[in-house]
Design an enzyme around this catalytic site. Structure first.
Site, PDB file in Angstrom:
ATOM      1  N   ASP A  21       0.803  -1.435  -0.110  1.00  0.00           N
ATOM      2  CA  ASP A  21      -0.130   0.041  -0.056  1.00  0.00           C
ATOM      3  C   ASP A  21       0.873   1.257  -0.132  1.00  0.00           C
ATOM      4  O   ASP A  21       0.373   2.415   0.577  1.00  0.00           O
ATOM      5  CB  ASP A  21      -0.762  -0.163   1.251  1.00  0.00           C
ATOM      6  CG  ASP A  21      -2.032  -1.101   1.168  1.00  0.00           C
ATOM      7  OD1 ASP A  21      -1.791  -2.320   0.592  1.00  0.00           O
ATOM      8  OD2 ASP A  21      -3.040  -1.132   2.051  1.00  0.00           O
ATOM      9  N   HIS A  65     -10.663   0.866  -3.570  1.00  0.00           N
ATOM     10  CA  HIS A  65     -11.746   0.581  -2.992  1.00  0.00           C
ATOM     11  C   HIS A  65     -12.771   1.549  -4.295  1.00  0.00           C
ATOM     12  O   HIS A  65     -12.278   2.615  -4.760  1.00  0.00           O
ATOM     13  CB  HIS A  65     -11.980   1.991  -1.833  1.00  0.00           C
ATOM     14  CG  HIS A  65     -11.066   1.200  -0.540  1.00  0.00           C
ATOM     15  ND1 HIS A  65     -10.961  -0.100  -0.429  1.00  0.00           N
ATOM     16  CD2 HIS A  65      -9.903   1.981   0.084  1.00  0.00           C
ATOM     17  CE1 HIS A  65     -10.159  -0.190   0.554  1.00  0.00           C
ATOM     18  NE2 HIS A  65      -9.790   1.031   0.953  1.00  0.00           N
ATOM     19  N   HIS A  82     -10.097   7.479   0.807  1.00  0.00           N
ATOM     20  CA  HIS A  82      -8.904   6.974   0.458  1.00  0.00           C
ATOM     21  C   HIS A  82      -8.692   6.150  -0.800  1.00  0.00           C
ATOM     22  O   HIS A  82      -9.558   5.213  -0.647  1.00  0.00           O
ATOM     23  CB  HIS A  82      -7.777   6.687   1.668  1.00  0.00           C
ATOM     24  CG  HIS A  82      -8.273   5.456   2.263  1.00  0.00           C
ATOM     25  ND1 HIS A  82      -9.190   5.296   2.993  1.00  0.00           N
ATOM     26  CD2 HIS A  82      -7.763   4.260   1.914  1.00  0.00           C
ATOM     27  CE1 HIS A  82      -9.417   4.190   3.502  1.00  0.00           C
ATOM     28  NE2 HIS A  82      -8.282   3.244   2.742  1.00  0.00           N
ATOM     29  N   LYS A 104      -6.767  -4.849  -3.325  1.00  0.00           N
ATOM     30  CA  LYS A 104      -7.765  -5.322  -2.174  1.00  0.00           C
ATOM     31  C   LYS A 104      -8.675  -4.553  -1.743  1.00  0.00           C
ATOM     32  O   LYS A 104      -8.596  -3.021  -2.025  1.00  0.00           O
ATOM     33  CB  LYS A 104      -6.903  -5.647  -0.954  1.00  0.00           C
ATOM     34  CG  LYS A 104      -5.830  -4.683  -0.516  1.00  0.00           C
ATOM     35  CD  LYS A 104      -4.978  -5.232   0.673  1.00  0.00           C
ATOM     36  CE  LYS A 104      -4.188  -4.225   1.216  1.00  0.00           C
ATOM     37  NZ  LYS A 104      -4.890  -3.050   2.055  1.00  0.00           N
ATOM     38  N   CYS A 143      -2.311  -2.486   7.705  1.00  0.00           N
ATOM     39  CA  CYS A 143      -1.895  -3.267   6.508  1.00  0.00           C
ATOM     40  C   CYS A 143      -0.758  -4.022   6.389  1.00  0.00           C
ATOM     41  O   CYS A 143      -0.806  -5.098   5.992  1.00  0.00           O
ATOM     42  CB  CYS A 143      -2.236  -2.442   5.217  1.00  0.00           C
ATOM     43  SG  CYS A 143      -4.021  -1.952   5.145  1.00  0.00           S
TER      44      CYS A 143
HETATM   45 ZN   LIG Z   1      -8.253   1.296   2.541  1.00  0.00          ZN
END
Ligand SMILES: [Zn+2]
Length: 201
Positions: A21, A65, A82, A104, A143
């Site tokens: 990430d 997302h 975000h 993800k 994460c």
């Molecule tokens: Zn997230």
């Protein structure tokens, strides 16, 4: 505490790099900026370069997302908006063109902190012959912790790139690293050797 250094380690078949990430929304100026997250870029770039030179597999996870994702505050979740798929904020904050991308959190109804959560990362790692995962990224206690835990749960050895991670909360970050070490993760530095590190006799 003496810390292993990636530059001193022999890496080869069986080793893989997972960058968690490293996206613009988690970097300074982003909507969910992790303090001092920019400091991890140089160490992680060194790690990516090393794994590229050695022709070893590199994976990059990303939050990806939908605009109405359940983790967002306006949907009752804990986070500001975000990493909405396709936006500037969702783009990687470093060159990860050498990496296989694992998205993800794409399902509006559930969040995914771990790169192994509803993805094929474990299968991809096995296909690549990996049994040892070197791992860095953002944020340590969310994460990174979840992805490192997932790797351990799937039976991979884990080396945490300690100068390639940053936390949102310092204490929570330290607890996360301590728990991963208790579970067998090694701690490795990826950046250049620093003069302030004591040289072992
Ligand atoms: Zn997230």
């Amino acid at each position: 505490m003496s810390v292993l250094h990636l530059g001193d380690l022999r890496i080869g078949p069986g080793d893989a790099l997972v960058v968690v990430d490293v996206q613009r929304d988690f970097l300074p100026g982003g909507s969910l900026a992790v303090p001092r997250a920019d400091e991890i870029l140089a160490p992680l770039e060194r790690a990516v370069a090393r794994f590229s030179v050695e022709r070893l597999p590199i994976f990059a996870t990303r939050c990806w997302h939908p605009p109405d994702h359940c983790s967002f505050r306006e949907q009752g979740g804990p986070w500001p908006v975000h990493c909405v798929r396709g936006t500037e904020g969702a783009r990687f904050g470093m060159d990860l063109s050498a990496a296989t991308v694992i998205s993800k959190g794409s399902d509006r109804r559930r969040d995914a902190y771990s790169g192994f959560d509803h993805t094929d990362l474990a299968a991809r790692l096995r296909e690549a012959g990996a049994h040892h995962v070197f791992l860095g990224g953002l944020a340590t206690e969310y994460c990174v912790f979840a992805t490192a835990s997932g790797a351990l749960d799937h039976g991979f050895a884990v080396s945490l790139l300690v100068d390639g991670i940053r936390d949102i909360d310092e204490q929570a970050g330290a607890r996360a690293v301590a728990e991963l070490r208790t579970r067998g993760a090694l701690v490795v530095e990826a950046g250049p050797h620093h003069l302030e590190h004591p040289v072992s006799p």
